[in-house]
Design a protein around this motif. Structure first.
Motif, PDB file in Angstrom:
ATOM      1  N   MET A   1       0.847  -1.168   0.000  1.00 31.64           N
ATOM      2  CA  MET A   1       0.000   0.000   0.000  1.00 31.64           C
ATOM      3  C   MET A   1       0.897   1.237   0.000  1.00 31.64           C
ATOM      4  SD  MET A   1      -3.059   0.760   2.671  1.00 31.64           S
ATOM      5  CE  MET A   1      -3.812   2.345   2.715  1.00 31.64           C
ATOM      6  N   ASP A   2       0.593   2.168  -0.869  1.00 30.69           N
ATOM      7  CA  ASP A   2       1.320   3.431  -0.920  1.00 30.69           C
ATOM      8  C   ASP A   2       0.576   4.456  -0.066  1.00 30.69           C
ATOM      9  OD1 ASP A   2       3.269   2.521  -2.708  1.00 30.69           O
ATOM     10  OD2 ASP A   2       1.947   2.892  -4.414  1.00 30.69           O
ATOM     11  N   PHE A   3       1.286   5.021   0.888  1.00 29.34           N
ATOM     12  CA  PHE A   3       0.673   5.977   1.787  1.00 29.34           C
ATOM     13  C   PHE A   3       0.901   7.399   1.310  1.00 29.34           C
ATOM     14  CE2 PHE A   3       1.383   2.248   4.480  1.00 29.34           C
ATOM     15  CZ  PHE A   3       0.101   2.068   4.982  1.00 29.34           C
ATOM     16  N   ASP A   4      -0.086   8.243   1.559  1.00 25.73           N
ATOM     17  CA  ASP A   4      -0.025   9.672   1.270  1.00 25.73           C
ATOM     18  C   ASP A   4       0.562  10.349   2.499  1.00 25.73           C
ATOM     19  OD1 ASP A   4      -0.512  12.391   0.940  1.00 25.73           O
ATOM     20  OD2 ASP A   4      -2.618  12.135   0.386  1.00 25.73           O
ATOM     21  N   ALA A   5       1.751  10.921   2.358  1.00 29.87           N
ATOM     22  CA  ALA A   5       2.463  11.524   3.491  1.00 29.87           C
ATOM     23  C   ALA A   5       1.714  12.708   4.099  1.00 29.87           C
ATOM     24  CB  ALA A   5       3.859  11.958   3.057  1.00 29.87           C
ATOM     25  N   SER A   6       0.751  13.258   3.394  1.00 34.48           N
ATOM     26  CA  SER A   6       0.027  14.418   3.912  1.00 34.48           C
ATOM     27  C   SER A   6      -1.154  14.045   4.810  1.00 34.48           C
ATOM     28  CB  SER A   6      -0.467  15.295   2.755  1.00 34.48           C
ATOM     29  OG  SER A   6      -1.491  14.635   2.040  1.00 34.48           O
ATOM     30  N   ARG A   7      -1.424  12.739   4.935  1.00 35.45           N
ATOM     31  CA  ARG A   7      -2.562  12.285   5.749  1.00 35.45           C
ATOM     32  C   ARG A   7      -2.096  11.251   6.762  1.00 35.45           C
ATOM     33  NH1 ARG A   7      -6.122   9.390   2.408  1.00 35.45           N
ATOM     34  NH2 ARG A   7      -7.662   9.592   4.042  1.00 35.45           N
ATOM     35  N   PRO A   8      -2.710  11.224   7.951  1.00 41.30           N
ATOM     36  CA  PRO A   8      -2.320  10.235   8.951  1.00 41.30           C
ATOM     37  C   PRO A   8      -2.482   8.803   8.419  1.00 41.30           C
ATOM     38  CG  PRO A   8      -3.753  11.898   9.934  1.00 41.30           C
ATOM     39  CD  PRO A   8      -3.754  12.129   8.446  1.00 41.30           C
ATOM     40  N   GLN A  12      -5.690   6.341   6.615  1.00 41.31           N
ATOM     41  CA  GLN A  12      -5.575   5.626   5.346  1.00 41.31           C
ATOM     42  C   GLN A  12      -5.827   4.130   5.551  1.00 41.31           C
ATOM     43  OE1 GLN A  12      -2.241   7.192   2.770  1.00 41.31           O
ATOM     44  NE2 GLN A  12      -1.875   8.415   4.632  1.00 41.31           N
ATOM     45  N   LEU A  13      -5.332   3.606   6.672  1.00 42.71           N
ATOM     46  CA  LEU A  13      -5.595   2.199   6.991  1.00 42.71           C
ATOM     47  C   LEU A  13      -7.081   1.974   7.241  1.00 42.71           C
ATOM     48  CD1 LEU A  13      -2.628   1.247   9.346  1.00 42.71           C
ATOM     49  CD2 LEU A  13      -2.936   0.645   6.941  1.00 42.71           C
ATOM     50  N   ARG A  14      -7.710   2.926   7.906  1.00 35.76           N
ATOM     51  CA  ARG A  14      -9.146   2.804   8.169  1.00 35.76           C
ATOM     52  C   ARG A  14      -9.919   2.701   6.853  1.00 35.76           C
ATOM     53  NH1 ARG A  14     -12.460   7.107  11.870  1.00 35.76           N
ATOM     54  NH2 ARG A  14     -14.460   6.053  11.826  1.00 35.76           N
ATOM     55  N   GLU A  15      -9.546   3.534   5.898  1.00 32.51           N
ATOM     56  CA  GLU A  15     -10.186   3.476   4.581  1.00 32.51           C
ATOM     57  C   GLU A  15      -9.928   2.129   3.910  1.00 32.51           C
ATOM     58  OE1 GLU A  15      -8.561   6.873   2.602  1.00 32.51           O
ATOM     59  OE2 GLU A  15      -9.763   8.285   3.788  1.00 32.51           O
ATOM     60  N   GLU A  16      -8.697   1.653   3.977  1.00 36.29           N
ATOM     61  CA  GLU A  16      -8.342   0.371   3.356  1.00 36.29           C
ATOM     62  C   GLU A  16      -9.063  -0.788   4.026  1.00 36.29           C
ATOM     63  OE1 GLU A  16      -6.682  -2.746   1.145  1.00 36.29           O
ATOM     64  OE2 GLU A  16      -7.039  -0.641   0.684  1.00 36.29           O
ATOM     65  N   PHE A  17      -9.086  -0.814   5.346  1.00 37.09           N
ATOM     66  CA  PHE A  17      -9.743  -1.907   6.058  1.00 37.09           C
ATOM     67  C   PHE A  17     -11.251  -1.870   5.807  1.00 37.09           C
ATOM     68  CE2 PHE A  17      -6.248  -2.131   9.589  1.00 37.09           C
ATOM     69  CZ  PHE A  17      -5.325  -2.535   8.639  1.00 37.09           C
ATOM     70  N   THR A  18     -11.824  -0.677   5.756  1.00 37.89           N
ATOM     71  CA  THR A  18     -13.249  -0.544   5.442  1.00 37.89           C
ATOM     72  C   THR A  18     -13.512  -1.060   4.037  1.00 37.89           C
ATOM     73  OG1 THR A  18     -13.467   1.351   6.937  1.00 37.89           O
ATOM     74  CG2 THR A  18     -15.150   1.108   5.226  1.00 37.89           C
ATOM     75  N   ARG A  19     -12.633  -0.719   3.106  1.00 32.38           N
ATOM     76  CA  ARG A  19     -12.774  -1.209   1.726  1.00 32.38           C
ATOM     77  C   ARG A  19     -12.745  -2.729   1.696  1.00 32.38           C
ATOM     78  NH1 ARG A  19     -10.084  -3.152  -2.444  1.00 32.38           N
ATOM     79  NH2 ARG A  19      -8.143  -3.303  -1.293  1.00 32.38           N
ATOM     80  N   ARG A  20     -11.834  -3.323   2.450  1.00 35.02           N
ATOM     81  CA  ARG A  20     -11.735  -4.784   2.489  1.00 35.02           C
ATOM     82  C   ARG A  20     -13.031  -5.415   3.007  1.00 35.02           C
ATOM     83  NH1 ARG A  20      -5.506  -6.163   4.475  1.00 35.02           N
ATOM     84  NH2 ARG A  20      -4.496  -4.907   2.858  1.00 35.02           N
ATOM     85  N   ILE A  21     -13.670  -4.736   3.933  1.00 32.71           N
ATOM     86  CA  ILE A  21     -14.936  -5.254   4.463  1.00 32.71           C
ATOM     87  C   ILE A  21     -16.049  -5.105   3.438  1.00 32.71           C
ATOM     88  CG2 ILE A  21     -16.738  -4.861   6.206  1.00 32.71           C
ATOM     89  CD1 ILE A  21     -14.395  -4.192   8.184  1.00 32.71           C
ATOM     90  N   VAL A  22     -16.187  -3.932   2.842  1.00 28.63           N
ATOM     91  CA  VAL A  22     -17.322  -3.711   1.935  1.00 28.63           C
ATOM     92  C   VAL A  22     -17.210  -4.495   0.634  1.00 28.63           C
ATOM     93  CG1 VAL A  22     -17.916  -1.471   2.920  1.00 28.63           C
ATOM     94  CG2 VAL A  22     -16.506  -1.560   0.865  1.00 28.63           C
ATOM     95  N   ILE A  23     -15.996  -4.834   0.204  1.00 28.96           N
ATOM     96  CA  ILE A  23     -15.879  -5.635  -1.022  1.00 28.96           C
ATOM     97  C   ILE A  23     -15.887  -7.134  -0.732  1.00 28.96           C
ATOM     98  CG2 ILE A  23     -14.645  -3.802  -2.250  1.00 28.96           C
ATOM     99  CD1 ILE A  23     -12.084  -5.568  -2.020  1.00 28.96           C
ATOM    100  N   GLY A  24     -15.911  -7.491   0.560  1.00 29.05           N
ATOM    101  CA  GLY A  24     -15.993  -8.903   0.928  1.00 29.05           C
ATOM    102  C   GLY A  24     -14.662  -9.608   1.063  1.00 29.05           C
ATOM    103  N   ARG A  25     -13.569  -8.889   0.923  1.00 25.16           N
ATOM    104  CA  ARG A  25     -12.257  -9.527   1.131  1.00 25.16           C
ATOM    105  C   ARG A  25     -12.152 -10.028   2.573  1.00 25.16           C
ATOM    106  NH1 ARG A  25      -6.302  -6.858   0.150  1.00 25.16           N
ATOM    107  NH2 ARG A  25      -5.114  -8.594   1.014  1.00 25.16           N
TER     108      ARG A  25
END
Length: 119
Positions: A1-8, A12-25
């Motif tokens: 995962m490439d992180f955006d240095a301008s955001r905590p 970004q992990l919260r967004e990624e983990f939420t994405r993993r849940i909503v797509i069923g991963r």
């Protein structure tokens, strides 16, 4: 995962983990990988992963079972609503941006239709 240095990172992990849940991963009711495993996978501090998972738990997207681990919520309706909310947010961002480029609604819809199968 490439992180955006301008955001905590934890956001970004919260967004990624939420994405993993909503797509069923990470499927409803299934165990989420452990903190250390996720930290190694993502190349981040385990405390950052722990914080992120605690936030997901506060949001009702996962639950902890003592000495066993964390599990994705069984509430499929909650996950479905979240998926729709995230998609609506993405659609709002798209609409705002293409309006800024001067596209009409018909042009924006045609653009989506054209690009839909290219992704």
């Amino acid at each position: 995962m490439d992180f955006d240095a301008s955001r905590p990172i934890w956001l970004q992990l919260r967004e990624e983990f939420t994405r993993r849940i909503v797509i069923g991963r990470w499927a409803p009711g299934k165990q989420i990988p452990g903190v250390r495993e996720l930290a190694v996978e993502l190349g981040v501090n385990p405390n950052t992963v722990q914080r992120t998972l605690a936030e997901l738990e506060r949001d009702g997207l996962c639950r902890s079972e003592r000495a066993v681990g964390r599990f994705v919520t069984d509430d499929a309706e909650r996950v479905s609503r979240l998926r729709c909310d995230l998609a609506a947010g993405a659609a709002d961002e798209f609409a705002t941006r293409v309006k800024g480029f001067g596209l009409t609604e018909a042009e924006a819809v045609a653009l989506i239709a054209e690009r839909w199968n290219q992704q």
